[in-house]
Scaffold this motif. Structure first.
Motif, PDB file in Angstrom:
ATOM      1  N   PRO A 168       0.807  -1.224   0.000  1.00 52.20           N
ATOM      2  CA  PRO A 168       0.000   0.000   0.000  1.00 52.20           C
ATOM      3  C   PRO A 168       0.838   1.271   0.000  1.00 52.20           C
ATOM      4  CG  PRO A 168      -0.015  -1.018   2.175  1.00 52.20           C
ATOM      5  CD  PRO A 168       0.670  -1.981   1.251  1.00 52.20           C
ATOM      6  N   THR A 169       2.087   1.157   0.412  1.00 51.51           N
ATOM      7  CA  THR A 169       2.991   2.299   0.461  1.00 51.51           C
ATOM      8  C   THR A 169       4.426   1.788   0.370  1.00 51.51           C
ATOM      9  OG1 THR A 169       3.540   4.308   1.720  1.00 51.51           O
ATOM     10  CG2 THR A 169       3.161   2.293   2.989  1.00 51.51           C
ATOM     11  N   PHE A 170       5.389   2.699   0.455  1.00 52.47           N
ATOM     12  CA  PHE A 170       6.791   2.263   0.395  1.00 52.47           C
ATOM     13  C   PHE A 170       7.044   1.186   1.455  1.00 52.47           C
ATOM     14  CE2 PHE A 170      11.278   2.391   1.416  1.00 52.47           C
ATOM     15  CZ  PHE A 170      11.877   2.513   0.180  1.00 52.47           C
ATOM     16  N   PRO A 171       7.540   0.007   1.059  1.00 51.62           N
ATOM     17  CA  PRO A 171       7.675  -1.124   1.994  1.00 51.62           C
ATOM     18  C   PRO A 171       8.917  -0.988   2.876  1.00 51.62           C
ATOM     19  CG  PRO A 171       8.399  -1.773  -0.185  1.00 51.62           C
ATOM     20  CD  PRO A 171       7.936  -0.357  -0.320  1.00 51.62           C
ATOM     21  N   TYR A 172       8.848  -0.103   3.847  1.00 45.82           N
ATOM     22  CA  TYR A 172      10.047   0.225   4.619  1.00 45.82           C
ATOM     23  C   TYR A 172      10.547  -0.965   5.442  1.00 45.82           C
ATOM     24  CZ  TYR A 172      13.463   2.438   7.543  1.00 45.82           C
ATOM     25  OH  TYR A 172      14.643   2.741   8.166  1.00 45.82           O
ATOM     26  N   ALA A 173       9.635  -1.784   5.977  1.00 48.27           N
ATOM     27  CA  ALA A 173      10.070  -2.932   6.787  1.00 48.27           C
ATOM     28  C   ALA A 173      10.968  -3.856   5.965  1.00 48.27           C
ATOM     29  CB  ALA A 173       8.858  -3.697   7.312  1.00 48.27           C
ATOM     30  N   LEU A 174      10.662  -4.026   4.687  1.00 51.09           N
ATOM     31  CA  LEU A 174      11.484  -4.852   3.799  1.00 51.09           C
ATOM     32  C   LEU A 174      12.753  -4.112   3.401  1.00 51.09           C
ATOM     33  CD1 LEU A 174       8.653  -6.296   1.515  1.00 51.09           C
ATOM     34  CD2 LEU A 174       9.741  -7.384   3.484  1.00 51.09           C
ATOM     35  N   TYR A 175      12.632  -2.844   3.082  1.00 50.74           N
ATOM     36  CA  TYR A 175      13.784  -2.026   2.689  1.00 50.74           C
ATOM     37  C   TYR A 175      14.842  -2.036   3.789  1.00 50.74           C
ATOM     38  CZ  TYR A 175      16.386   2.180   1.271  1.00 50.74           C
ATOM     39  OH  TYR A 175      17.375   3.069   0.903  1.00 50.74           O
TER      40      TYR A 175
ATOM     41  N   VAL B  31      12.628  -5.345  -5.931  1.00 44.13           N
ATOM     42  CA  VAL B  31      11.651  -5.145  -6.991  1.00 44.13           C
ATOM     43  C   VAL B  31      10.281  -5.406  -6.387  1.00 44.13           C
ATOM     44  CG1 VAL B  31      10.825  -5.928  -9.235  1.00 44.13           C
ATOM     45  CG2 VAL B  31      13.288  -5.741  -8.807  1.00 44.13           C
ATOM     46  N   VAL B  32       9.390  -4.399  -6.468  1.00 40.01           N
ATOM     47  CA  VAL B  32       8.137  -4.477  -5.721  1.00 40.01           C
ATOM     48  C   VAL B  32       7.046  -3.649  -6.398  1.00 40.01           C
ATOM     49  CG1 VAL B  32       8.997  -2.617  -4.210  1.00 40.01           C
ATOM     50  CG2 VAL B  32       7.058  -4.007  -3.464  1.00 40.01           C
ATOM     51  N   PRO B  33       5.826  -4.181  -6.460  1.00 37.94           N
ATOM     52  CA  PRO B  33       4.694  -3.368  -6.883  1.00 37.94           C
ATOM     53  C   PRO B  33       4.225  -2.511  -5.699  1.00 37.94           C
ATOM     54  CG  PRO B  33       4.262  -5.728  -7.176  1.00 37.94           C
ATOM     55  CD  PRO B  33       5.432  -5.592  -6.270  1.00 37.94           C
ATOM     56  N   ILE B  34       3.927  -1.247  -5.957  1.00 34.38           N
ATOM     57  CA  ILE B  34       3.457  -0.331  -4.919  1.00 34.38           C
ATOM     58  C   ILE B  34       2.230   0.402  -5.438  1.00 34.38           C
ATOM     59  CG2 ILE B  34       4.029   1.642  -3.444  1.00 34.38           C
ATOM     60  CD1 ILE B  34       6.968   0.927  -3.727  1.00 34.38           C
ATOM     61  N   ALA B  35       1.230   0.592  -4.580  1.00 34.43           N
ATOM     62  CA  ALA B  35       0.031   1.334  -4.966  1.00 34.43           C
ATOM     63  C   ALA B  35       0.387   2.800  -5.221  1.00 34.43           C
ATOM     64  CB  ALA B  35      -1.019   1.221  -3.865  1.00 34.43           C
ATOM     65  N   ASP B  36       0.088   3.277  -6.427  1.00 36.14           N
ATOM     66  CA  ASP B  36       0.295   4.686  -6.758  1.00 36.14           C
ATOM     67  C   ASP B  36      -0.904   5.528  -6.333  1.00 36.14           C
ATOM     68  OD1 ASP B  36       2.797   4.317  -7.909  1.00 36.14           O
ATOM     69  OD2 ASP B  36       1.961   3.882  -9.880  1.00 36.14           O
ATOM     70  N   SER B  37      -2.056   4.883  -6.312  1.00 32.87           N
ATOM     71  CA  SER B  37      -3.295   5.514  -5.880  1.00 32.87           C
ATOM     72  C   SER B  37      -4.247   4.385  -5.516  1.00 32.87           C
ATOM     73  CB  SER B  37      -3.887   6.388  -6.997  1.00 32.87           C
ATOM     74  OG  SER B  37      -4.298   5.581  -8.086  1.00 32.87           O
TER      75      SER B  37
END
Length: 211
Positions: free
Chosen positions: A152-159, A169-175
Motif C-alpha cells: 500500500p505504500t513504500f515497503p520500509y520494513a522490507l527495505y 523489486v516491488v509493486p506499490i500502490a500509486d493511488s
C-alpha cells in the motif's frame, strides 16, 4: 519448432542475465502449474496472462515475472528474500541462480504454501509460512528482495532488511486504483525508478493491507 522452443527463443532476446536465461531453460514451468492448466505453461497466448494456481491466487504472468527477476540482477551466492511463494516456480528460478540455501521465501496463504512445498521438494529452499509484509528478520540482511503482491505504500520494513546497495523489486500502490512496479536500490539516498504500470493482488499482513 515447438511452441515451448518458440517461447525460449522469444525470452532469449529479452532476458539480460545469462544465469537467469539458463535457469529459465532448466526449470520446467509445467511442473508448477496445476493439472487443468498445464497446457498453458508455455502458451504464446498466455505470456502476458495469469494462470490460476489455487482457488484464491493466480501465478504472475510469465513475461512480467521473468522481467522482475531480471531486474534483480541475481548473482550466485546472493541472499534473496521472496515475498509470496505462489506455486514456487519463480522461487525455483531464483534458487537455480543463487543456490537454494540462499533463498528465503515467505507465503501468507496456507494453500499456496502447501502447494509450493510440494513443488519445491527437490530444492534446499528456506520456505516460511508467515507475514511477508514484515519480512524475515532472522536472516537479514538480504542482497535482493522480490515482492509478488502490491504494497500500500513504500515497503520500509522490507527495505530496512536490505544490504547497502541491495536491490528490491516491488509493486506499490500509486493511488487507490493504480499500481506501479518499482526497482529500489538501497543507499544513503534510495534510488527508486518506476518500471511500468501493473496489476497485482494486495500484499497481506501488518505492513500490507490488513483488511
Amino acid at each position: 519448432m515447438s511452441e515451448k522452443e518458440e517461447v525460449f527463443n522469444y525470452f532469449s532476446r529479452l532476458i539480460n542475465s545469462k544465469e537467469l536465461l539458463d535457469a529459465f531453460k532448466r526449470v520446467d514451468r509445467i511442473k508448477f502449474i496445476p493439472e487443468p492448466f498445464k497446457s498453458l505453461a508455455y502458451s504464446k497466448d498466455y505470456l502476458d496472462k495469469a494462470i490460476p494456481i489455487t482457488k484464491n491466487y493466480n501465478t504472475t504472468a510469465l513475461s512480467l515475472g521473468i522481467m522482475m527477476l531480471d531486474l534483480l540482477q541475481l548473482r550466485s551466492g546472493d541472499k534473496v528474500l521472496e515475498i509470496g511463494t505462489g506455486s514456487g516456480y519463480y522461487t525455483a528460478l531464483i534458487a537455480e541462480v543463487v543456490g537454494g540455501e540462499n533463498v528465503y521465501s515467505m507465503e501468507y496463504d496456507i494453500e499456496a504454501y502447501s502447494l509450493a512445498r510440494a513443488n519445491l521438494s527437490g530444492y534446499a529452499i528456506n520456505l516460511i509460512l508467515g507475514d511477508g509484509s514484515i519480512g524475515y528478520e532472522k536472516a537479514k540482511p538480504y542482497d535482493k528482495i522480490v515482492v509478488w503482491a502490491a504494497s500500500p505504500t513504500f515497503p520500509y520494513a522490507l527495505y530496512a532488511q536490505l544490504r547497502d546497495r541491495g536491490i528490491m523489486v516491488v509493486p506499490i500502490a500509486d493511488s487507490e486504483n493504480k499500481q506501479g512496479l518499482y526497482k529500489i536500490v538501497k543507499g544513503n539516498e534510495a534510488f527508486i525508478v518506476k518500471v511500468s504500470d501493473v496489476i497485482f493482488s494486495r500484499l497481506r499482513g501488518l505492513c500490507g493491507y490488513w483488511y
